[in-house]
Design a protein around this motif. Structure first.
Motif, short mmCIF file in Angstrom:
data_model
loop_
_atom_site.label_atom_id
_atom_site.label_comp_id
_atom_site.label_asym_id
_atom_site.label_seq_id
_atom_site.Cartn_x
_atom_site.Cartn_y
_atom_site.Cartn_z
N LEU A 229 0.81 -1.22 0.00
CA LEU A 229 0.00 0.00 0.00
C LEU A 229 0.84 1.27 0.00
O LEU A 229 0.37 2.33 -0.42
N ARG A 230 2.07 1.17 0.44
CA ARG A 230 2.91 2.38 0.51
C ARG A 230 3.22 2.93 -0.87
O ARG A 230 3.76 4.02 -1.01
N ARG A 231 2.86 2.21 -1.89
CA ARG A 231 3.10 2.65 -3.26
C ARG A 231 2.10 3.71 -3.73
O ARG A 231 1.96 3.95 -4.92
N GLY A 232 1.39 4.32 -2.80
CA GLY A 232 0.54 5.44 -3.18
C GLY A 232 -0.93 5.27 -2.89
O GLY A 232 -1.77 5.77 -3.64
N PHE A 233 -1.27 4.59 -1.80
CA PHE A 233 -2.66 4.38 -1.46
C PHE A 233 -2.96 4.88 -0.06
O PHE A 233 -2.13 4.81 0.83
#
Length: 152
Positions: free
Chosen positions: A127-131
């Protein structure tokens, strides 16, 4: 739906695993879990030349289809502590995941999730990829028609 450069997801979404399956699979979005996990059974490790591989059955949920046979290189193995506090060694794979229109590579531990409602758990590393997660909502990355079909 977006907030700044972040995409908003609900506590549950339908996600794709384009390298493994041609469809959407129910997933729980879980910021309490570091590593994502897949419901896999019949897990077998083997060598293809010098390459470490894993073969497993992916149950995509819903009971409507047969499990999908998947074969991938396995990236690692590590000790994972589940939500009930039990630790177990799991194989880790890397594959693409699609959440809405966003497709990226993520790590998944392979485990039997037959006692769980969702065959996929998406953890905070993915989720740290932009959510951003709105825990009060569901299926925010699905189209309107898909969301209506699911929520009936």
């Amino acid at each position: 739906m977006a907030i700044g450069d972040k995409q908003l997801v609900g506590w549950r979404e339908r996600v794709g695993l384009p390298d493994l399956f041609d469809g959407l699979i129910p997933a729980k979005i879980d910021t309490g879990a570091k590593t994502s996990s897949l419901h896999a059974t019949g897990i077998e490790r083997y060598l293809a030349g010098r390459r470490k591989m894993v073969r497993f059955l992916l149950d995509v949920g819903g009971g409507a289809s047969e499990p999908v046979v998947c074969e991938l290189p396995h990236a690692d193995h590590r000790i994972i502590t589940s939500s009930n506090g039990q630790s177990e060694e799991r194989l880790i794979i890397k594959t693409r995941i699609a959440i809405g229109s966003h497709v990226f590579r993520a790590e998944f531990s392979l485990t039997d999730r037959s006692d769980m409602k969702f065959p996929i758990l998406v953890g905070r590393t993915a989720l740290r990829r932009g959510f951003l997660v709105d825990s009060s909502r569901s299926y925010l990355q699905s189209g309107d028609a898909e969301r209506r079909r699911i929520l009936r």
